[in-house]
Design a protein around this motif. Structure first.
Motif, PDB file in Angstrom:
ATOM      1  N   GLU A  77      -5.297   7.096   6.402  1.00 26.61           N
ATOM      2  CA  GLU A  77      -6.679   7.584   6.330  1.00 26.61           C
ATOM      3  C   GLU A  77      -6.716   9.107   6.397  1.00 26.61           C
ATOM      4  N   GLU A  99      -5.325  10.544   3.148  1.00 28.54           N
ATOM      5  CA  GLU A  99      -6.302  10.373   2.072  1.00 28.54           C
ATOM      6  C   GLU A  99      -7.425  11.410   2.197  1.00 28.54           C
ATOM      7  N   GLY A 141      -6.823   6.787  -3.535  1.00 28.52           N
ATOM      8  CA  GLY A 141      -7.159   5.494  -2.935  1.00 28.52           C
ATOM      9  C   GLY A 141      -6.172   4.407  -3.333  1.00 28.52           C
ATOM     10  N   LYS A 152      -2.958   4.974  -1.481  1.00 28.99           N
ATOM     11  CA  LYS A 152      -3.120   4.566  -0.084  1.00 28.99           C
ATOM     12  C   LYS A 152      -3.014   3.045   0.040  1.00 28.99           C
ATOM     13  N   LYS A 153      -3.659   2.321  -0.865  1.00 29.94           N
ATOM     14  CA  LYS A 153      -3.597   0.858  -0.827  1.00 29.94           C
ATOM     15  C   LYS A 153      -2.164   0.362  -1.000  1.00 29.94           C
TER      16      LYS A 153
END
Length: 70
Positions: free
Chosen positions: A38, A41, A57, A60-61
């Protein structure tokens, strides 16, 4: 380049160790990785003015799937 290859090889061996794999799939690793991802990001989006928010995003996933117990 040889130094980089050596580091890469050691990192791969480290990540393939069963104890390391178990630790990376723990609840504690999930909590920590969520916070780190988090923050990363947010920092990247802030630095780029959200120009790459979709790609950030997605990255990050992908990273989140690799660490923790989801």
């Amino acid at each position: 380049m040889a130094g980089f290859d050596d580091i890469t090889g050691k990192a791969k061996a480290f990540l393939n160790d069963d104890k390391v794999k178990d630790a990376l799939k723990s609840s504690k690793a999930e909590d920590i990785s969520d916070k780190v991802l988090e923050a990363a990001e947010d920092a990247v989006n802030k630095a780029t003015g959200n120009k790459f928010a979709g790609q950030v995003g997605d990255a990050k996933k992908s990273a989140d799937k690799a660490v923790g117990n989801h």
